[in-house]
Each structure stands twice: as structure tokens, then as C-alpha cells.
Motif scaffolding. Structure first.
Motif, PDB file in Angstrom:
ATOM      1  N   ARG A 315       0.853  -1.195   0.000  1.00 29.94           N
ATOM      2  CA  ARG A 315       0.000   0.000   0.000  1.00 29.94           C
ATOM      3  C   ARG A 315       0.885   1.240   0.000  1.00 29.94           C
ATOM      4  N   VAL A 316       0.594   2.177  -0.893  1.00 30.49           N
ATOM      5  CA  VAL A 316       1.493   3.309  -1.137  1.00 30.49           C
ATOM      6  C   VAL A 316       0.697   4.594  -1.364  1.00 30.49           C
ATOM      7  N   PRO A 317       1.361   5.750  -1.267  1.00 31.76           N
ATOM      8  CA  PRO A 317       0.711   7.002  -1.686  1.00 31.76           C
ATOM      9  C   PRO A 317       0.332   6.913  -3.158  1.00 31.76           C
ATOM     10  N   PHE A 318      -0.821   7.503  -3.528  1.00 32.14           N
ATOM     11  CA  PHE A 318      -1.298   7.393  -4.914  1.00 32.14           C
ATOM     12  C   PHE A 318      -2.243   8.557  -5.167  1.00 32.14           C
ATOM     13  N   ALA A 319      -1.937   9.384  -6.156  1.00 32.07           N
ATOM     14  CA  ALA A 319      -2.775  10.558  -6.424  1.00 32.07           C
ATOM     15  C   ALA A 319      -2.643  10.986  -7.878  1.00 32.07           C
ATOM     16  N   ILE A 320      -3.643  11.732  -8.346  1.00 34.33           N
ATOM     17  CA  ILE A 320      -3.619  12.311  -9.684  1.00 34.33           C
ATOM     18  C   ILE A 320      -4.302  13.671  -9.645  1.00 34.33           C
ATOM     19  N   ALA A 321      -3.753  14.625 -10.377  1.00 38.56           N
ATOM     20  CA  ALA A 321      -4.331  15.965 -10.503  1.00 38.56           C
ATOM     21  C   ALA A 321      -4.238  16.391 -11.958  1.00 38.56           C
ATOM     22  N   GLY A 322      -5.009  17.414 -12.320  1.00 37.94           N
ATOM     23  CA  GLY A 322      -4.936  17.912 -13.685  1.00 37.94           C
ATOM     24  C   GLY A 322      -6.259  18.429 -14.186  1.00 37.94           C
ATOM     25  N   PRO A 323      -6.380  18.603 -15.492  1.00 40.48           N
ATOM     26  CA  PRO A 323      -7.566  19.228 -16.087  1.00 40.48           C
ATOM     27  C   PRO A 323      -8.864  18.532 -15.683  1.00 40.48           C
ATOM     28  N   LYS A 324      -9.807  19.319 -15.218  1.00 42.99           N
ATOM     29  CA  LYS A 324     -11.161  18.869 -14.864  1.00 42.99           C
ATOM     30  C   LYS A 324     -11.198  17.920 -13.667  1.00 42.99           C
ATOM     31  N   ILE A 325     -10.067  17.672 -13.029  1.00 47.63           N
ATOM     32  CA  ILE A 325     -10.066  16.834 -11.829  1.00 47.63           C
ATOM     33  C   ILE A 325     -10.269  17.744 -10.615  1.00 47.63           C
ATOM     34  N   PRO A 326     -11.319  17.530  -9.830  1.00 48.14           N
ATOM     35  CA  PRO A 326     -11.570  18.399  -8.671  1.00 48.14           C
ATOM     36  C   PRO A 326     -10.479  18.250  -7.625  1.00 48.14           C
ATOM     37  N   GLN A 327     -10.236  19.313  -6.890  1.00 50.21           N
ATOM     38  CA  GLN A 327      -9.194  19.310  -5.866  1.00 50.21           C
ATOM     39  C   GLN A 327      -9.734  18.822  -4.521  1.00 50.21           C
ATOM     40  N   GLY A 328      -8.830  18.257  -3.735  1.00 52.96           N
ATOM     41  CA  GLY A 328      -9.160  17.887  -2.376  1.00 52.96           C
ATOM     42  C   GLY A 328     -10.110  16.725  -2.235  1.00 52.96           C
ATOM     43  N   VAL A 329     -10.192  15.868  -3.237  1.00 53.67           N
ATOM     44  CA  VAL A 329     -11.091  14.716  -3.194  1.00 53.67           C
ATOM     45  C   VAL A 329     -10.304  13.483  -2.760  1.00 53.67           C
ATOM     46  N   ILE A 330     -10.907  12.686  -1.905  1.00 54.67           N
ATOM     47  CA  ILE A 330     -10.285  11.447  -1.440  1.00 54.67           C
ATOM     48  C   ILE A 330     -11.183  10.291  -1.838  1.00 54.67           C
ATOM     49  N   SER A 331     -10.614   9.323  -2.514  1.00 55.49           N
ATOM     50  CA  SER A 331     -11.371   8.168  -2.988  1.00 55.49           C
ATOM     51  C   SER A 331     -10.910   6.906  -2.264  1.00 55.49           C
ATOM     52  N   ASP A 332     -11.856   6.057  -1.909  1.00 51.08           N
ATOM     53  CA  ASP A 332     -11.552   4.761  -1.300  1.00 51.08           C
ATOM     54  C   ASP A 332     -11.477   3.644  -2.336  1.00 51.08           C
ATOM     55  N   THR A 333     -11.728   3.959  -3.600  1.00 57.47           N
ATOM     56  CA  THR A 333     -11.653   2.945  -4.646  1.00 57.47           C
ATOM     57  C   THR A 333     -10.238   2.395  -4.746  1.00 57.47           C
ATOM     58  N   PRO A 334     -10.047   1.091  -4.653  1.00 60.76           N
ATOM     59  CA  PRO A 334      -8.703   0.525  -4.785  1.00 60.76           C
ATOM     60  C   PRO A 334      -8.144   0.742  -6.190  1.00 60.76           C
ATOM     61  N   VAL A 335      -6.910   1.220  -6.249  1.00 58.32           N
ATOM     62  CA  VAL A 335      -6.187   1.393  -7.510  1.00 58.32           C
ATOM     63  C   VAL A 335      -4.825   0.745  -7.362  1.00 58.32           C
ATOM     64  N   ILE A 336      -4.217   0.421  -8.495  1.00 56.05           N
ATOM     65  CA  ILE A 336      -2.949  -0.298  -8.476  1.00 56.05           C
ATOM     66  C   ILE A 336      -2.076   0.191  -9.619  1.00 56.05           C
ATOM     67  N   GLY A 337      -0.788  -0.035  -9.514  1.00 54.34           N
ATOM     68  CA  GLY A 337       0.157   0.470 -10.505  1.00 54.34           C
ATOM     69  C   GLY A 337      -0.171   0.092 -11.929  1.00 54.34           C
TER      70      GLY A 337
END
Length: 470
Positions: A315-337
Motif C-alpha cells: 500500500r502506497v501514496p497514490f494521487a492524480i491531478a490535472g484538467p477537470k479533476i476536482p481538488q481535495g477529493v479522497i477516494s476509497d476505490t482501490p487502484v494499483i500500478g
């Protein structure tokens, strides 16, 4: 800045986003991508908690204001995973969008059964738009040249030694020492910024992967950061000055990149992705525990760390930002490399005049583009619903037994081959994997065992009988 998580109502926000992202935007042309990959960075290594439900799951010593800010720039994932508990397999998975088991590269040393004749991430982008300008700076750790996979600029087949690594030299690895460009954090960041400027001058869309050598050993740091951490009270869990100084240097370099991101106006058309190749060190310095528990792990409340498929190792830090992506949102959806490749492809195709890429059937990853653009509670569609991890090896620093793991929903099963046992955990209630449910929930355990076995058989995964002792 706003804050959203779990079941809170965000219908107005995401209905609005849905109305704008469903239109293929041509105003800025093909989007750009900056991918920051750190090395051996644990889920609790930052100075702010990734999951607000666990406010103490952060460092009690490290100083990381820039990485903290990066997590808040867009959507961060509480359930972010590396595809493997060690570096090379994880990096293969990112480039090819497949699990380490399918790729047949499950360890960083020893035999490599990977097929190198397959398309990589940068090549898929160039299929969408031939103008894409692609670069990889820093640690590669794949046994084929980056140019083979569409990278126009790169550092070659780099591994740990290019980032100050003295294997089997305990004093150099773990005592710590000063350098002007520790772990190459400054020069790698400067080259990344220069590449971005060059791409902008050429009016070409770009993809750049900044693969840091930090915070893998050796412990190397700047004098300034060391003195800052020396004068800061140490924590109960995190107390290694050298390691904390190295993390501070990494954070400062990421801050420099974020300033360039703002100064160059990249937010209008540039996605920035941030994660680590595997979990953090379980303890410092390294200990050969032969599978025995650590008294106090650096990834607490997660169990163990690098080299293991317990949560501390993957389990690691994981984030994405950029066009049309809202700020300050936290998701519990599991994501992987291995979700990164299909996500980048979908985001790039949203700006294309027509879809040009059909990913092969053996891609394991699924795109999380709609999760970050529309609804952070959405599931990710993958060919296999579960997340699959496979480490069929003996490792004296880790659990010292070949094992595999599967996460499906909130449940995670870890299967051990030598001892012929399985452990089942409900991660929604037991993040530190302290209560084995394999007997009380035998039906669920059998379901996950079956799903795991069928997948490993499908991909003809390496079997423990042929495992490499490390």
C-alpha cells in the motif's frame, strides 16, 4: 479547496463535471502527463495522513509539505497499491499495464521470464498522437532499453547503483552521508523541467516519467536538510535523522517541480500522477528477521513492509491531478500500478478526434479516469475484478516464504505455499491485518483462494517450486 470522501453527497459537482468531460475537448490538443514515481516510499511516510479515518497514520517526524500539497491538488486514493513489494516487477507492471504474475517478473534479482516484445505506455500514447514527446529520467529497472518502448529521451537501463546504492556494504547503506545532489533529486528534477520547457517550445504534447532513486538506500541527504531534521524532535515511530533528511530533500525537489507546473500554466492541460514503486522499509536499518515479526514497523498501522505482500509492503501514496479533476477529493476505490497505463490512454483519447488505441485482452489494469473525473466512489472495470499480487520467493528480510495475495472488495487473502495456509482479512475493519478470518469466514476464504488460483493458472505464473531465494 474542498474535501470529499466516501458516501457524502457530491451529485451537483460530478453532474457538472460529467457535462464537461463527456465532450472531447480540443481547445488544448492532446494532454500532457507528468508521472512522479518514488522508490520505497511507505503509506505512512508523509507528514499528513492519506486516509482521514486514520489520522495517526502519518509520520511523527518527517516533513513533506510539497507531497502533502500534491495529494490535495486532485484526487488521492486511500487504497493505492503498488503491483509488487519490490521495485523491478512494479516498474514492469506500470509500463505494460499487467500484473507481475502475468509478466513473469516477480522479483528484482534472479531469472527474468518477462517478454520484452510488447508495447509500453509511451508507445500507446504515440499511437494516439505521433507528436507525443516522451522521456524517462531516473531509475528504470527493466532489462530492455527505454527507447524500445517509445522514450525519446532517457537514462538507459538504470538500476539502484546509479542512485547511490552500495549493496552488501552496511556502513555506507545505512549510516548516511552528505552529497550536493543527494539521490540525484535535484538534477533529475531540473532535467524534467527542462524537458517540459523544450516540449512546450516545440508545441508538442509530452509524457515524462520522473523515477526517483529516493528513498531507496543508501541514505544520502543534503547538509541543510540534515541540520533541519537534527534540530527537530524525533518521533516514536520515525526517528532516523538521515532517512528523514533524504525524504525532505525529495520533498523539496517535488516542490520545485510543482512551482514549475504552476509557473508554466500546465494545469490547463497537464495531468500529474504520483505514487511509489512499493511500500516502505519495515525497519531501519535493514534486519534479516527470517519471517519473524518486527517489534515496531515504520509503516504502522500497516503490517510489515517492502518484500512482503502484507499491507505495509504494497500500500502506497497514490494521487492524480490535472484538467477537470476536482481538488481535495479522497477516494476509497482501490487502484494499483497497472491501472496507470489504461488511465493515461483514456485521458489522452478523450482529447483525440477519434479513438485510436485498442488495448490487448491481456491487460490487467483498468482506467480510473472516470473515478477522478466523475465520481470517486465508482469501481474500476478490469478483466479481473480482484487485485492480484504474486511473490513466489523466499526472502530472509521478508516473510521467508513464497506467497500470493488477492484483494476483492474489502477482503484480502494471503496464501502461503510452504506452510499450506491462507490468511483472510477484512481491510475495512482491520487495516493492520491483525485478525485472521479464514476459519470464521471459510466460504469467503475458499472463494478468494479459488479466484487467486484460477488467475495464476490462467497467466501461467511462476510456481514456488521454481522460486528464487533472495
Amino acid at each position: 479547496m474542498y474535501y470529499i470522501k466516501r458516501s457524502m453527497k457530491y451529485s451537483l459537482l460530478f453532474c457538472f463535471l460529467a457535462s464537461i468531460v463527456c465532450i472531447k475537448v480540443q481547445a488544448y490538443g492532446s494532454p500532457n502527463f507528468i508521472f512522479i514515481l518514488t522508490d520505497d516510499q511507505g503509506w505512512t511516510s508523509l507528514s499528513s495522513a492519506i486516509d482521514p479515518d486514520f489520522p495517526k497514520a502519518k509520520s511523527d517526524y518527517h516533513v513533506t509539505p510539497n507531497m502533502d500539497a500534491l495529494l490535495k491538488m486532485g484526487v488521492s486514493f486511500t487504497n493505492g497499491y503498488a503491483a509488487a513489494p519490490v521495485c523491478a516487477p512494479s516498474r514492469y507492471s506500470i509500463q505494460f499495464g499487467k500484473s507481475a504474475a502475468r509478466i513473469k517478473r516477480t522479483i528484482a534479482r534472479g531469472p527474468n521470464y518477462a517478454n520484452h516484445d510488447q508495447l509500453g505506455l509511451a508507445q500507446y500514447l504515440k499511437l494516439i498522437n505521433t507528436d507525443y514527446f516522451c522521456a524517462h529520467f531516473g531509475k528504470w529497472h527493466i532489462d530492455a532499453d527505454p527507447s524500445r518502448y517509445g522514450y525519446d529521451l532517457h537514462d538507459g537501463i538504470t538500476k539502484n547503483k546509479e542512485g547511490n546504492f552500495h549493496n552488501n556494504n552496511h556502513r555506507l547503506q545505512w549510516n548516511g552521508y552528505v552529497e550536493e545532489d543527494p539521490k540525484r533529486v535535484d538534477s533529475l528534477t531540473d532535467r524534467t523541467i527542462n524537458f517540459i520547457r523544450d516540449a512546450l517550445e516545440q508545441d508538442r504534447p509530452f509524457y515524462v516519467q520522473l523515477s526517483h532513486y529516493a528513498v531507496h538506500s543508501d541514505l544520502v541527504y543534503s547538509q541543510d536538510s540534515y541540520m533541519q531534521m537534527l534540530n527537530k524532535p524525533r518521533g516514536n515511530v520515525h526517528k532516523n535523522i538521515s532517512y528523514a533528511a533524504m525524504i525532505m530533500d525529495l520533498d523539496k525537489s517535488i516542490g520545485k517541480l510543482l512551482k514549475a507546473y504552476d509557473a508554466l500554466g500546465l494545469g490547463e492541460n497537464t495531468y500529474i500522477i504520483f505514487t511509489s514503486d512499493n511500500g516502505g522499509m519495515p525497519v531501519l536499518p535493514i534486519q534479516v528477521n527470517q519471517g519473524r515479526p518486527y517489534k515496531q514497523g515504520l509503516n504502522s498501522p500497516l503490517l510489515r513492509g517492502k518484500w512482503d505482500l502484507m499491507e505495509g509492503g504494497i500500500r502506497v501514496p497514490f494521487a492524480i491531478a490535472g484538467p477537470k479533476i476536482p481538488q481535495g477529493v479522497i477516494s476509497d476505490t482501490p487502484v494499483i500500478g497497472y491501472d496507470i497505463l489504461p488511465t493515461v490512454v483514456e485521458l489522452a483519447e478523450m482529447h483525440a478526434e477519434e479513438a485510436k488505441v485498442s488495448l490487448p485482452d491481456d491487460i490487467d489494469g483498468g482506467s480510473f479516469a472516470q473515478v477522478v473525473l466523475l465520481d470517486p466512489s465508482l469501481p474500476i472495470e478490469r478483466s479481473t475484478d480482484a487485485l492480484i499480487f504474486h511473490f513466489p520467493h523466499y526472502n530472509s528480510v521478508g516473510l521467508q516464504e513464497p506467497h500470493s495475495a488477492i484483494r476483492l472488495g474489502d477482503y484480502k487473502l494471503v496464501k502461503f505455499y510452504s506452510s499450506k495456509r491462507s490468511l483472510l482479512f477484512d481491510l475495512s475493519k482491520d487495516i493492520n491485518e491483525s485478525k485472521d478470518l479464514s476459519e470464521s469466514k471459510e466460504v469467503k476464504a475458499k472463494e478468494l483462494e479459488k479466484c487467486l488460483s484460477e488467475y495464476l493458472e490462467l497467466v501461467d505464473a511462476e510456481i514456488p517450486q521454481d522460486s528464487f531465494t533472495w
